[in-house]
Scaffold this active site. Structure first.
Site, short mmCIF file in Angstrom:
data_model
loop_
_atom_site.label_atom_id
_atom_site.label_comp_id
_atom_site.label_asym_id
_atom_site.label_seq_id
_atom_site.Cartn_x
_atom_site.Cartn_y
_atom_site.Cartn_z
N LYS A 79 -13.28 -0.06 -8.41
CA LYS A 79 -14.25 -1.42 -7.96
C LYS A 79 -13.10 -1.65 -7.24
O LYS A 79 -12.03 -1.64 -6.37
CB LYS A 79 -13.57 -2.23 -9.18
CG LYS A 79 -13.67 -3.37 -9.36
CD LYS A 79 -13.13 -4.55 -10.43
CE LYS A 79 -13.74 -6.47 -10.55
NZ LYS A 79 -13.95 -6.97 -11.91
N SER A 154 -18.27 -9.17 -14.17
CA SER A 154 -17.37 -8.91 -12.49
C SER A 154 -17.59 -7.45 -12.37
O SER A 154 -18.00 -7.08 -11.36
CB SER A 154 -16.70 -9.60 -11.83
OG SER A 154 -15.38 -9.25 -12.52
N SER A 178 -14.52 -9.31 -17.63
CA SER A 178 -15.34 -8.30 -16.60
C SER A 178 -15.05 -6.89 -16.73
O SER A 178 -15.94 -6.47 -15.85
CB SER A 178 -14.95 -8.91 -15.34
OG SER A 178 -14.97 -10.10 -14.66
N1 GLN Z 1 -17.02 -14.04 -15.54
C1 GLN Z 1 -15.57 -14.78 -15.81
C2 GLN Z 1 -15.47 -15.25 -14.57
O1 GLN Z 1 -16.61 -15.34 -14.48
C3 GLN Z 1 -14.78 -12.93 -15.61
C4 GLN Z 1 -14.57 -12.53 -14.76
C5 GLN Z 1 -13.05 -11.71 -14.44
O2 GLN Z 1 -13.10 -11.30 -15.82
N2 GLN Z 1 -12.85 -10.86 -13.60
O3 GLN Z 1 -14.60 -15.77 -14.56
#
Ligand code: GLN
Length: 490
Positions: A79, A154, A178
């Protein structure tokens, strides 16, 4: 079997038996990437040249009879918020578009020591803020099962890449879901380790008390091996747990006979889609059939978790992101009038709309007059959620739940941020309480889209969690390979 279909364990066995060379493996995967990437847009950078060089070195080590780790020659996708020395690390943000880290993250150091090869850096929602990978400043990644749909987020690039056969292993980060939510959307295994099990050194910080690095794989067994590769103490992360980690592949096949599995009823309240609900109910029956004791239970503070998460994560994000001021690194505006204007213009140009929204929210909940009402209250809720889980783990080995309310949605469909945030409702409680959890592909929806189920355990109980996940995976029919629907004419 095609090279891109090999699981990590299968590839490891072939490398170690001499049936396959690391160069053949890397070349086979590069071919797959070149074939599918024009449709998928999962990668920010392809490290073609360095990956082939590393593969050559791996083959030479093996030919010389050097003592090798079992992973030597395995390619992985990283990532793009995990620092890789000499390779750009952008967080899919204009702010870091030209940032090349002078050091490796702890996990990358470990990968190098084990002979794991960095094949590519994957797309994400800017600074890991989002649930669909649509918030990337560079590109929107597609879901390999249906190209009109999002891969989740994400870590959408990593999830889509593993699903599409770009590599048997990818790393993501999970602050509120995410890793698990995109794993569910893309039909792969995604594991969020216990907070502190994997060093955050070199992971670009979003919300430091919640962030955790974890693996995407296509099988539970591979997830166990990946845990062996990434877990371990690191002095440079003050929250890194100083224990000797077990071999996470041990006991995988021991089954779930006598295991106690709780299913909190709050996860079934309004909002849960029919497909996801049916999957969990079916998984409950499967576990019963396998000899586990499955029982409905309750997590009374569940309803407050999502709000607490968005308050705490945004508060921490605004503090972490204050370092991007255009002075030492990151984007600097070309035109400005004095130092303060330089900060303002650089930040205004460098950050996208969702990141700005989180910073405004974070500043608001931390400002005097609102601190007690929002931030402090959210911290108190955090303690209550932890306590709720503690009492559940007094009774149960594992908690079973849906991973996400529905399968992958169509890109552009969730324009209201609250709707987007709601896709994390089943994953955030785990981060708030610092627990470990895994999403495993369970079945396909009526429309042929993957649906995952989530298993949650108490801190550092990943071995047991993997055992339960493996038992389930072995029992259910595999969901198969992604269909690339909508790509026929592309
Ligand atoms: N979707 C969640 C957010 O927008 C989690 C993001 C993540 O785990 N990095 O914060």
């Amino acid at each position: 079997m095609k090279i891109y279909e090999l699981s990590m364990k299968q590839a490891m066995d072939k490398l170690n038996s001499g049936e396959l060379s690391a160069q053949e493996l890397v070349k086979g995967l590069l071919e797959r990437i070149n074939d599918k990437e024009p449709q998928l847009h999962a990668l920010n950078f392809l490290c073609e040249k360095t990956a082939l060089e590393e593969a050559k070195r791996s083959d030479e080590r093996r030919a010389k009879g050097c003592a090798l780790s079992g992973f030597d020659g395995i390619p992985a996708i990283i990532k793009d918020n995990i620092c890789t020395e000499g390779i750009a690390t952008t967080c899919s943000s204009r702010m870091l578009e030209n940032f090349v880290p002078p050091y490796d993250a702890h996990v990358i150091e470990r990968f190098k020591a084990l002979g794991i090869i960095t094949l590519a850096k994957s797309n994400l929602d800017e600074f890991a803020m989002g649930s669909s990978t649509e918030n990337s400043a560079f590109k929107v990644t597609a879901n390999p099962w249906d190209l009109k749909r999002v891969p989740g987020g994400s870590s959408g690039g990593s999830a889509a890449a593993v699903s599409a056969g770009y590599a048997p292993l990818a790393l993501g980060s999970d602050t509120g879901g995410s890793i698990r939510q995109p794993a569910s959307y893309c039909g792969v295994v995604g594991l969020k380790p216990t907070y502190g099990a994997v060093s955050r050194y070199g992971l670009v910080a979003f919300a430091s008390s919640l962030d955790q690095i974890g693996p995407f794989t296509r099988t539970v067994e591979d997830a166990a091996y990946a845990m062996n590769a990434i877990c371990g103490h690191d002095r440079r992360d003050s929250t890194s747990i100083n224990i000797k980690h077990p071999d996470y592949s041990e006991g995988l096949r021991d089954g779930v006979k006598g295991m106690k599995i709780g299913v909190p009823k709050e996860y079934f309240a309004e909002g849960l889609g029919a497909d996801a609900k049916a999957a969990v109910i079916d998984a409950m029956k499967t576990y019963e059939k396998l000899g586990a004791m499955v029982e409905e239970t309750t997590l009374p503070t569940f309803d407050y978790a999502l709000s607490a998460y968005y308050i705490i994560s945004s508060a921490e994000a605004t503090s972490n992101l204050s370092r991007y001021d255009g002075v030492k690194y990151g984007h600097r505006a070309k035109k400005y009038d004095g130092i303060v204007d330089m900060y303002v213009q650089s930040r205004n140009e460098g950050f996208g709309p969702e990141v700005k929204r989180r910073m405004m929210l974070g500043n608001y909940v931390l400002s005097s007059g609102y601190y007690d009402a929002y931030y402090l209250k959210a911290l108190k809720v955090r303690t209550l959620i932890k306590n709720d889980f503690d009492s559940l783990f007094g009774k149960y080995d594992c908690i079973l739940s849906p991973t996400a309310p529905s399968p992958a949605f169509v890109a552009g469909e969730k324009s209201d941020p609250i709707q987007m945030y709601m896709t994390d409702v089943y994953t955030v409680p785990v981060n708030i309480a610092g627990l470990a959890a895994v999403s495993i592909p369970y079945t396909l929806s009526k429309d042929g889209l993957p649906i995952g189920v989530q298993l949650i355990v108490k801190p550092l109980d990943e071995q047991k969690m993997l055992r339960a996940a493996y038992a389930l995976e072995r029992e259910i029919a595999p969901i198969g390979a992604p269909a690339f629907k909508g790509g026929e004419q592309a």
